[in-house]
Scaffold this active site. Structure first.
Site, mmCIF file in Angstrom:
data_model
loop_
_atom_site.group_PDB
_atom_site.id
_atom_site.type_symbol
_atom_site.label_atom_id
_atom_site.label_comp_id
_atom_site.label_asym_id
_atom_site.label_seq_id
_atom_site.Cartn_x
_atom_site.Cartn_y
_atom_site.Cartn_z
ATOM 1 C CD GLN A 46 -1.113 0.041 3.772
ATOM 2 O OE1 GLN A 46 -2.323 -0.067 3.630
ATOM 3 N NE2 GLN A 46 -0.546 0.127 4.960
ATOM 4 C CE1 TYR A 82 19.003 -6.120 18.509
ATOM 5 C CE2 TYR A 82 17.985 -6.951 20.506
ATOM 6 C CZ TYR A 82 17.875 -6.498 19.209
ATOM 7 O OH TYR A 82 16.648 -6.398 18.618
HETATM 8 C C1 LIG Z 1 9.151 -3.524 19.778
HETATM 9 C C2 LIG Z 1 9.228 -4.693 18.852
HETATM 10 C C3 LIG Z 1 10.354 -5.497 18.851
HETATM 11 C C4 LIG Z 1 10.422 -6.616 18.011
HETATM 12 N N1 LIG Z 1 11.528 -7.416 18.053
HETATM 13 C C5 LIG Z 1 11.570 -8.519 17.281
HETATM 14 C C6 LIG Z 1 12.705 -9.385 17.319
HETATM 15 O O1 LIG Z 1 13.667 -9.158 18.054
HETATM 16 N N2 LIG Z 1 12.708 -10.486 16.520
HETATM 17 C C7 LIG Z 1 11.661 -10.778 15.674
HETATM 18 O O2 LIG Z 1 11.721 -11.807 14.974
HETATM 19 N N3 LIG Z 1 10.577 -9.980 15.616
HETATM 20 C C8 LIG Z 1 10.497 -8.861 16.385
HETATM 21 N N4 LIG Z 1 9.415 -8.049 16.333
HETATM 22 C C9 LIG Z 1 8.275 -8.419 15.470
HETATM 23 C C10 LIG Z 1 8.519 -8.148 13.993
HETATM 24 O O3 LIG Z 1 8.991 -6.859 13.801
HETATM 25 C C11 LIG Z 1 7.214 -8.360 13.223
HETATM 26 O O4 LIG Z 1 6.634 -9.578 13.612
HETATM 27 C C12 LIG Z 1 7.463 -8.417 11.733
HETATM 28 O O5 LIG Z 1 8.140 -7.261 11.291
HETATM 29 C C13 LIG Z 1 6.128 -8.559 11.004
HETATM 30 O O6 LIG Z 1 6.315 -8.470 9.627
HETATM 31 P P1 LIG Z 1 5.062 -8.514 8.645
HETATM 32 O O7 LIG Z 1 5.629 -8.362 7.287
HETATM 33 O O8 LIG Z 1 4.235 -9.719 8.948
HETATM 34 O O9 LIG Z 1 4.161 -7.279 9.026
HETATM 35 P P2 LIG Z 1 4.455 -5.707 8.814
HETATM 36 O O10 LIG Z 1 5.861 -5.386 9.083
HETATM 37 O O11 LIG Z 1 3.408 -4.977 9.579
HETATM 38 O O12 LIG Z 1 4.225 -5.503 7.262
HETATM 39 C C14 LIG Z 1 2.934 -5.443 6.705
HETATM 40 C C15 LIG Z 1 3.024 -4.702 5.373
HETATM 41 O O13 LIG Z 1 1.742 -4.753 4.744
HETATM 42 C C16 LIG Z 1 1.403 -3.479 4.240
HETATM 43 N N5 LIG Z 1 -0.070 -3.413 4.197
HETATM 44 C C17 LIG Z 1 -0.936 -3.325 5.245
HETATM 45 N N6 LIG Z 1 -2.202 -3.316 4.816
HETATM 46 C C18 LIG Z 1 -2.153 -3.402 3.453
HETATM 47 C C19 LIG Z 1 -3.147 -3.433 2.425
HETATM 48 N N7 LIG Z 1 -4.464 -3.389 2.700
HETATM 49 N N8 LIG Z 1 -2.739 -3.543 1.140
HETATM 50 C C20 LIG Z 1 -1.411 -3.603 0.818
HETATM 51 N N9 LIG Z 1 -0.423 -3.558 1.762
HETATM 52 C C21 LIG Z 1 -0.797 -3.462 3.049
HETATM 53 C C22 LIG Z 1 2.046 -2.505 5.237
HETATM 54 O O14 LIG Z 1 2.229 -1.222 4.660
HETATM 55 C C23 LIG Z 1 3.359 -3.220 5.530
HETATM 56 O O15 LIG Z 1 4.367 -2.875 4.615
HETATM 57 C C24 LIG Z 1 9.333 -6.915 17.143
HETATM 58 C C25 LIG Z 1 8.215 -6.082 17.116
HETATM 59 C C26 LIG Z 1 8.153 -4.988 17.964
HETATM 60 C C27 LIG Z 1 6.928 -4.121 17.920
#
Ligand SMILES: Cc1cc2nc3c(=O)[nH]c(=O)nc-3n(C[C@H](O)[C@H](O)[C@H](O)COP(=O)(O)OP(=O)(O)OC[C@H]3O[C@@H](n4cnc5c(N)ncnc54)[C@H](O)[C@@H]3O)c2cc1C
Length: 397
Positions: free
Chosen positions: A35, A218
């Site tokens: 998006q 870290y």
């Molecule tokens: C404080 C914190 C610390 C963390 N530390 C760790 C760690 O040490 N190790 C680890 O493994 N994980 C960690 N995580 C978790 C990790 O960051 C997430 O689980 C991971 O980044 C999720 O990735 P994702 O691609 O599933 O979701 P997201 O990163 O949320 O990506 C979703 C994507 O979809 C897009 N999108 C949303 N809706 C739509 C739509 N309708 N149409 C088109 N595109 C859309 C968004 O723009 C985004 O680019 C941490 C999270 C937090 C909050």
């Protein structure tokens, strides 16, 4: 011969790019719909357990991953209030012999860039920005997608929803439910290593356990910076998702100081080394209750869309990488329909991710224990030591 219909991946975060990369490696062509106007990741550091690193290595990213990562020697756990060391878990080579791969720490944006570059080099995906999915329907001929820019796409073979915490695809798979505000906040900062007090300029992960809070730090970016995060149980109800919530820098500092006032002087000195903190409100969902919550027909969920979790096992991105690897594995099974492959994916994944979600919540209670629970935890750490901190069930799978 007809060209196979591509697989649509909605969301270009770490989860969506991992899915596209892994599927591309086994011959599936994907289109990634994001998006935002550009592919980018916000945030700071993340830890990658051996379970994630082993898969990234198998995808051929090993060398470039290590160019952007750090390999901590050990995890040192301390009590945040009196500074006592509660346990030390050797990592680096010890993790390779115990779990078959290293534990790495990276900047989230660097990992995202690495996945994006690898996907572009692989040439198996079309990448479409400014494509926010607004509706989807399943028909016998395939899945139809509508985007908020007015574009429509008919008949994709399968759709993988990797659209994050507030997933729209999720509504189609298992109904609309709002994510749960945990009442916990993450305060995060990235410090140039030369600004870090000398005692903490080490190739180690540090964790400090306090009443209603814990602190993790870290190195990232080859040791150029220290990732520092304070995780706090807030008094008020947290309802805002994402970075840079509507709080001024002064309010953020004030909240952080109030939350950490009981921390020992050594930890206070580390926290005071940064003047730039950002607050992130933490949400999760109840653990996945069945395979049916990950798939419906030709539509499946991956990453945070499927199983958002508190970061207390540092596995959200790790689970997204495992999802991608598992999907690719199903795509290699001969003579299976798309729906069967997605079913097998959901069957293979749901119990594992549910356990990780559950353990992440449980860790929150252990890390933030108070009074008698804190004493019991510290005693258990003194007796059980490193063994209690290691997680072969998680890292070895
Ligand atoms: C404080 C914190 C610390 C963390 N530390 C760790 C760690 O040490 N190790 C680890 O493994 N994980 C960690 N995580 C978790 C990790 O960051 C997430 O689980 C991971 O980044 C999720 O990735 P994702 O691609 O599933 O979701 P997201 O990163 O949320 O990506 C979703 C994507 O979809 C897009 N999108 C949303 N809706 C739509 C739509 N309708 N149409 C088109 N595109 C859309 C968004 O723009 C985004 O680019 C941490 C999270 C937090 C909050």
């Amino acid at each position: 011969m007809t060209t196979p219909q591509p697989v649509a991946v909605v969301g270009g975060g770490i989860g969506g790019l991992s899915v596209a990369l892994a599927l591309g490696r086994v011959g599936a062509h994907t289109t990634v719909y994001e998006q935002s106007p550009q592919f980018e990741e916000l945030g700071a550091g993340i830890g990658l357990g051996p379970n994630a690193v082993r898969r990234l290595d198998a995808w051929g990213l090993g060398q470039s991953l290590r160019e952007i990562a750090c390999v901590p020697d050990a995890l040192l756990v301390r009590d945040a209030e009196d500074g006592r060391v509660l346990g030390r878990l050797p990592m680096a080579d010890a993790f390779v012999s115990r779990h078959g791969a290293q534990y790495l720490t990276v900047h989230r944006a660097d990992l995202h860039q690495l996945l994006l570059k690898s996907l572009q080099q692989q040439g198996t995906a079309a990448l479409k920005l400014n494509h926010g999915l607004s509706a989807l329907t399943q028909a016998p001929t395939g899945v139809q997608l509508t985007f908020d820019n007015g574009e429509q796409v008919d008949s994709v073979q399968a759709l993988i929803g990797a659209d994050g915490l507030h997933s729209r695809v999720r509504g189609v798979v298992c109904g609309e439910q709002a994510p749960v505000p945990s009442g916990h906040w993450a305060y995060r900062t990235l410090l140039p290593m030369q600004a870090v007090p000398l005692a903490w300029r080490q190739s180690q992960m540090g964790m400090w356990l306090g009443s209603g809070l814990h602190v993790v730090h870290y190195p990232v970016r080859g040791g150029e910076s220290l990732n520092l995060v304070v995780l706090v149980e807030a008094k008020d109800d947290a309802t805002t998702a994402g970075w840079d919530v509507a709080r001024t820098a002064a309010q953020t500092d004030e909240d952080l100081q109030a939350a950490t006032h009981a921390c020992c002087p050594a930890l206070q000195a580390l926290l005071e080394a940064s003047a730039h903190w950002r607050a992130w409100c933490l949400f999760d969902r109840p653990p996945v209750p069945s395979a049916a919550h990950l798939v419906r027909g030709s539509v499946a969920l991956a990453g945070d869309a499927a199983h958002p979790m508190l970061p207390y096992l540092a596995q959200g991105a790790g689970m997204a990488i495992e999802d991608a690897d598992c999907l690719a594995h199903q795509w290699q099974i001969p003579h299976a329909s798309t729906a069967q492959r997605l079913q097998m994916y959901a069957q293979a994944r749901w119990q594992r991710v549910a356990k990780v979600q559950q353990r992440a919540r449980r860790n929150g209670r252990i890390f933030h224990a108070d009074g008698g629970w804190r004493m019991a935890r510290n005693l258990a750490m003194a007796l059980g030591g490193a063994k209690l901190m290691d997680m072969p069930w998680l890292y070895g799978a």
